[in-house]
Design a protein around this motif. Sequence first.
Motif, PDB file in Angstrom:
ATOM      1  N   ASP A 134      13.915   5.125   6.604  1.00 17.38           N
ATOM      2  CA  ASP A 134      12.756   5.323   7.487  1.00 17.38           C
ATOM      3  C   ASP A 134      11.661   6.205   6.898  1.00 17.38           C
ATOM      4  OD1 ASP A 134      13.827   3.662   9.446  1.00 17.38           O
ATOM      5  OD2 ASP A 134      14.938   5.314  10.356  1.00 17.38           O
ATOM      6  N   LYS A 135      11.776   6.578   5.630  1.00 18.26           N
ATOM      7  CA  LYS A 135      10.724   7.349   4.965  1.00 18.26           C
ATOM      8  C   LYS A 135       9.983   6.409   4.012  1.00 18.26           C
ATOM      9  CE  LYS A 135       9.836  11.063   1.765  1.00 18.26           C
ATOM     10  NZ  LYS A 135      10.386  11.818   0.655  1.00 18.26           N
ATOM     11  N   PRO A 136       8.654   6.213   4.194  1.00 20.54           N
ATOM     12  CA  PRO A 136       7.916   5.304   3.315  1.00 20.54           C
ATOM     13  C   PRO A 136       7.646   5.921   1.942  1.00 20.54           C
ATOM     14  CG  PRO A 136       6.438   6.237   4.951  1.00 20.54           C
ATOM     15  CD  PRO A 136       7.823   6.741   5.275  1.00 20.54           C
ATOM     16  N   ILE A 137       7.844   5.118   0.913  1.00 24.04           N
ATOM     17  CA  ILE A 137       7.513   5.478  -0.466  1.00 24.04           C
ATOM     18  C   ILE A 137       6.448   4.481  -0.914  1.00 24.04           C
ATOM     19  CG2 ILE A 137       8.377   5.785  -2.820  1.00 24.04           C
ATOM     20  CD1 ILE A 137       9.750   7.657  -0.788  1.00 24.04           C
ATOM     21  N   HIS A 138       5.276   4.988  -1.332  1.00 28.16           N
ATOM     22  CA  HIS A 138       4.149   4.128  -1.710  1.00 28.16           C
ATOM     23  C   HIS A 138       3.977   4.099  -3.225  1.00 28.16           C
ATOM     24  CE1 HIS A 138       3.272   5.555   2.409  1.00 28.16           C
ATOM     25  NE2 HIS A 138       2.903   4.293   2.580  1.00 28.16           N
ATOM     26  N   ALA A 139       4.036   2.894  -3.793  1.00 24.22           N
ATOM     27  CA  ALA A 139       3.832   2.723  -5.228  1.00 24.22           C
ATOM     28  C   ALA A 139       2.561   1.903  -5.446  1.00 24.22           C
ATOM     29  CB  ALA A 139       5.022   2.021  -5.861  1.00 24.22           C
ATOM     30  N   HIS A 140       1.682   2.425  -6.305  1.00 24.45           N
ATOM     31  CA  HIS A 140       0.417   1.747  -6.633  1.00 24.45           C
ATOM     32  C   HIS A 140       0.462   1.353  -8.102  1.00 24.45           C
ATOM     33  CE1 HIS A 140      -3.892   0.889  -6.670  1.00 24.45           C
ATOM     34  NE2 HIS A 140      -3.937   1.576  -7.807  1.00 24.45           N
ATOM     35  N   PHE A 141       0.322   0.043  -8.369  1.00 23.17           N
ATOM     36  CA  PHE A 141       0.328  -0.497  -9.727  1.00 23.17           C
ATOM     37  C   PHE A 141      -1.086  -0.933 -10.080  1.00 23.17           C
ATOM     38  CE2 PHE A 141       4.483  -1.071  -7.887  1.00 23.17           C
ATOM     39  CZ  PHE A 141       5.350  -0.671  -8.892  1.00 23.17           C
ATOM     40  N   ASP A 142      -1.610  -0.432 -11.192  1.00 22.05           N
ATOM     41  CA  ASP A 142      -2.938  -0.809 -11.687  1.00 22.05           C
ATOM     42  C   ASP A 142      -2.701  -1.671 -12.923  1.00 22.05           C
ATOM     43  OD1 ASP A 142      -5.634  -1.002 -12.160  1.00 22.05           O
ATOM     44  OD2 ASP A 142      -5.891   1.074 -12.787  1.00 22.05           O
ATOM     45  N   LEU A 143      -2.860  -2.986 -12.780  1.00 22.07           N
ATOM     46  CA  LEU A 143      -2.410  -3.930 -13.803  1.00 22.07           C
ATOM     47  C   LEU A 143      -3.569  -4.676 -14.464  1.00 22.07           C
ATOM     48  CD1 LEU A 143       0.522  -5.304 -11.658  1.00 22.07           C
ATOM     49  CD2 LEU A 143       0.716  -3.762 -13.618  1.00 22.07           C
ATOM     50  N   HIS A 144      -3.449  -4.847 -15.786  1.00 26.63           N
ATOM     51  CA  HIS A 144      -4.431  -5.573 -16.580  1.00 26.63           C
ATOM     52  C   HIS A 144      -3.730  -6.729 -17.281  1.00 26.63           C
ATOM     53  CE1 HIS A 144      -7.647  -2.597 -16.060  1.00 26.63           C
ATOM     54  NE2 HIS A 144      -6.635  -1.745 -15.973  1.00 26.63           N
TER      55      HIS A 144
ATOM     56  N   GLU B 110       0.213  -5.707 -17.529  1.00 25.43           N
ATOM     57  CA  GLU B 110       0.811  -4.389 -17.759  1.00 25.43           C
ATOM     58  C   GLU B 110      -0.115  -3.324 -17.212  1.00 25.43           C
ATOM     59  OE1 GLU B 110       2.293  -3.366 -21.619  1.00 25.43           O
ATOM     60  OE2 GLU B 110       3.664  -5.072 -21.629  1.00 25.43           O
ATOM     61  N   GLY B 111       0.490  -2.213 -16.828  1.00 25.18           N
ATOM     62  CA  GLY B 111      -0.318  -1.112 -16.335  1.00 25.18           C
ATOM     63  C   GLY B 111       0.518   0.029 -15.814  1.00 25.18           C
ATOM     64  N   SER B 112      -0.185   0.987 -15.264  1.00 25.05           N
ATOM     65  CA  SER B 112       0.457   2.219 -14.798  1.00 25.05           C
ATOM     66  C   SER B 112       0.922   2.088 -13.358  1.00 25.05           C
ATOM     67  CB  SER B 112      -0.540   3.373 -14.906  1.00 25.05           C
ATOM     68  OG  SER B 112      -1.652   3.124 -14.055  1.00 25.05           O
ATOM     69  N   VAL B 113       1.847   2.986 -13.007  1.00 26.25           N
ATOM     70  CA  VAL B 113       2.322   3.082 -11.636  1.00 26.25           C
ATOM     71  C   VAL B 113       2.123   4.522 -11.164  1.00 26.25           C
ATOM     72  CG1 VAL B 113       4.724   3.516 -12.314  1.00 26.25           C
ATOM     73  CG2 VAL B 113       4.228   2.668 -10.028  1.00 26.25           C
ATOM     74  N   THR B 114       1.695   4.652  -9.919  1.00 24.54           N
ATOM     75  CA  THR B 114       1.562   5.962  -9.273  1.00 24.54           C
ATOM     76  C   THR B 114       2.390   5.919  -7.999  1.00 24.54           C
ATOM     77  OG1 THR B 114      -0.704   6.133 -10.091  1.00 24.54           O
ATOM     78  CG2 THR B 114      -0.073   7.632  -8.321  1.00 24.54           C
ATOM     79  N   VAL B 115       3.291   6.888  -7.848  1.00 29.72           N
ATOM     80  CA  VAL B 115       4.117   6.985  -6.643  1.00 29.72           C
ATOM     81  C   VAL B 115       3.745   8.306  -5.977  1.00 29.72           C
ATOM     82  CG1 VAL B 115       6.449   6.979  -5.690  1.00 29.72           C
ATOM     83  CG2 VAL B 115       5.938   5.655  -7.764  1.00 29.72           C
ATOM     84  N   ALA B 116       2.997   8.218  -4.879  1.00 27.41           N
ATOM     85  CA  ALA B 116       2.459   9.409  -4.219  1.00 27.41           C
ATOM     86  C   ALA B 116       3.547  10.407  -3.836  1.00 27.41           C
ATOM     87  CB  ALA B 116       1.660   9.001  -2.983  1.00 27.41           C
ATOM     88  N   GLU B 117       4.649   9.932  -3.305  1.00 27.50           N
ATOM     89  CA  GLU B 117       5.713  10.816  -2.824  1.00 27.50           C
ATOM     90  C   GLU B 117       6.612  11.339  -3.945  1.00 27.50           C
ATOM     91  OE1 GLU B 117       4.205   8.130   0.218  1.00 27.50           O
ATOM     92  OE2 GLU B 117       5.074   7.744  -1.744  1.00 27.50           O
TER      93      GLU B 117
END
Length: 192
Positions: free
Chosen positions: A175-185, A52-59
């Motif tokens: 054609d537009k990139p969406i970046h999701a970063h998951f920090d999981l523990h 489980e962890g957080s998600v960050t979506v830059a866009e």
Amino acid sequence: MKSLGSMLSVVLMSLATLAFAQSEVHMSSAAPVPSEAQKSFTTMKSLAGEWEGSVTVAEMPQMSGGKPMHASMRVTSRGNALMHEFQEAGTPLDATKYDHPVTMLYVDGDQLTLVHYCDAGNRPRMTGKMSPDGKAVEFALKDISGSTEEHMHHSVFTLIDANHHTEDWTFMMKDKPIHAHFDLHRTNGSAW
């Protein structure tokens, strides 16, 4: 003469049996060297467990920091596949109301392959390679079954330690990139 022929047959059969037995011993005593794809897959299988962890979506900052995400990874098919499932933590497994993508990873020939069964209704297939330091496996798009308008395009799994990893997923939206970063523990103490 008949007994000489019978004896010769017995000797030849014995020699053939001995040669076969020796080749079996030789083959079983030499451990095969794992391919790069197999090494990468072994690294990915070390992530088996609940996370489980957080998600960050830059866009889309409004999507960041909300409810935690839950990832479940399990080794299946006698160790030949890794199943990865994502969902918002605490939501029921109801695919009609909630996102619940499933990703399968396996070795296909000399490639580590990822197939993402996307909530967008398509199946991107990616191939992965381990970083030189052995701490990340990066997947690049190979092809897609289904619509290409919106699709998962790229992913990177980075191992921090046995109980912490990150996942970076790039989703293409027209054609537009969406970046999701998951920090999981890890939420359970056991690895595969």
